[in-house]
Write an enzyme that holds these catalytic residues in place. Structure first.
Site, PDB file in Angstrom:
ATOM      1  N   GLY A  45      -1.554  -7.046  -8.531  1.00  0.00           N
ATOM      2  CA  GLY A  45      -0.151  -6.915  -8.160  1.00  0.00           C
ATOM      3  C   GLY A  45       0.099  -7.559  -6.819  1.00  0.00           C
ATOM      4  CD  GLN A  50       0.952  -7.187  -1.101  1.00  0.00           C
ATOM      5  OE1 GLN A  50       1.368  -7.065  -2.248  1.00  0.00           O
ATOM      6  NE2 GLN A  50      -0.322  -7.054  -0.784  1.00  0.00           N
ATOM      7  CB  CYS A  98      -3.790  -3.321  -0.393  1.00  0.00           C
ATOM      8  SG  CYS A  98      -2.199  -4.076  -0.033  1.00  0.00           S
ATOM      9  CG  LEU A  99      -4.169  -9.015  -3.071  1.00  0.00           C
ATOM     10  CD1 LEU A  99      -3.235  -9.951  -3.830  1.00  0.00           C
ATOM     11  CD2 LEU A  99      -5.614  -9.470  -3.207  1.00  0.00           C
ATOM     12  CG  HIS A 140      -0.774  -0.422  -4.454  1.00  0.00           C
ATOM     13  ND1 HIS A 140      -1.887  -0.028  -3.759  1.00  0.00           N
ATOM     14  CD2 HIS A 140      -0.420  -1.640  -3.940  1.00  0.00           C
ATOM     15  CE1 HIS A 140      -2.187  -0.957  -2.846  1.00  0.00           C
ATOM     16  NE2 HIS A 140      -1.314  -1.948  -2.945  1.00  0.00           N
ATOM     17  CD  GLU A 141       1.431  -4.381  -5.907  1.00  0.00           C
ATOM     18  OE1 GLU A 141       2.033  -4.912  -4.960  1.00  0.00           O
ATOM     19  OE2 GLU A 141       0.188  -4.343  -5.977  1.00  0.00           O
ATOM     20  CG  HIS A 144       3.243  -3.415  -0.844  1.00  0.00           C
ATOM     21  ND1 HIS A 144       2.629  -3.566   0.383  1.00  0.00           N
ATOM     22  CD2 HIS A 144       2.240  -3.455  -1.758  1.00  0.00           C
ATOM     23  CE1 HIS A 144       1.319  -3.684   0.207  1.00  0.00           C
ATOM     24  NE2 HIS A 144       1.050  -3.614  -1.083  1.00  0.00           N
TER      25      HIS A 144
HETATM   26 ZN    ZN Z   1      -0.881  -3.686  -1.820  1.00  0.00          ZN
END
Ligand code: ZN
Length: 184
Positions: A45, A50, A98-99, A140-141, A144
């Site tokens: 995701g 991000q 998480c990226l 999670h996404e 953000h």
């Molecule tokens: Zn993330």
């Protein structure tokens, strides 16, 4: 086009994202760049903050887990202006990464099922209950988009354990294989 990933410490990750309008300029191109960026970074995701944009747009690719979870074969979608309307009382623990927080993986407790509303990449409206791995990735996404990260949801003890690593990350000390926006 691959876009640089914003890493913990970048203020955009802490902003409340804005709703987007269907005439948002070059929306389809942005979605396609986000797909490419997510795949390159081997993420499931990616949320617009991000890549530096505080707007309500998320992409999710579950095809990468379809060897283990065949129900997600070919699953690649965008979620525009998503909102979680209600959640199940039942929760579950699952490990997340998480990226934007490279090298950190922690178990997070979240509701098992969620009732969501969103527009997909074709601007079709959806109003549905979601469970399983998708419900987890969505939560999670979508966090953000509220300026929240999964590390905010850890126990005080786990946060303390990670403190120096996270602080170093905000100062640019981290390792990852994908292109990032340099911190500071
Ligand atoms: Zn993330």
């Amino acid at each position: 086009m691959i876009l640089p990933m914003y890493i913990l410490g970048q203020p955009v990750l802490r902003k409340q994202a804005e709703e987007i309008t269907p005439d948002y300029p070059n929306l389809q191109e942005l979605i396609s760049n986000m797909y490419e960026t997510m795949k390159k970074a081997e993420g499931v995701g990616l949320a617009a903050p991000q890549i530096g944009l505080p707007i309500k747009l998320v992409v999710i690719d579950l095809d990468v887990v379809s060897d283990d979870m065949p129900e997600y074969k070919g699953f690649l979608h965008a979620f525009i202006n998503p909102s979680i309307i209600e959640t199940s009382e039942e929760t579950c623990l699952m490990e997340e990464g998480c990226l934007s927080v490279p090298g950190v993986h922690e178990s997070v407790k979240r509701p098992k099922r969620i009732h969501v509303k969103y527009l997909d990449e074709n601007l079709t409206e959806h109003d549905e209950w979601v469970d399983g791995f998708l419900a987890r990735v969505m939560q999670h996404e979508f966090d953000h988009l509220e300026g929240k990260l999964f590390i905010d949801r850890l126990s005080a003890f786990r946060k303390q354990m990670l403190k120096s690593k996270l602080l170093a990350m905000t100062k640019g000390k981290y390792n990852c294989s994908y292109k990032t926006k340099a911190n500071r």
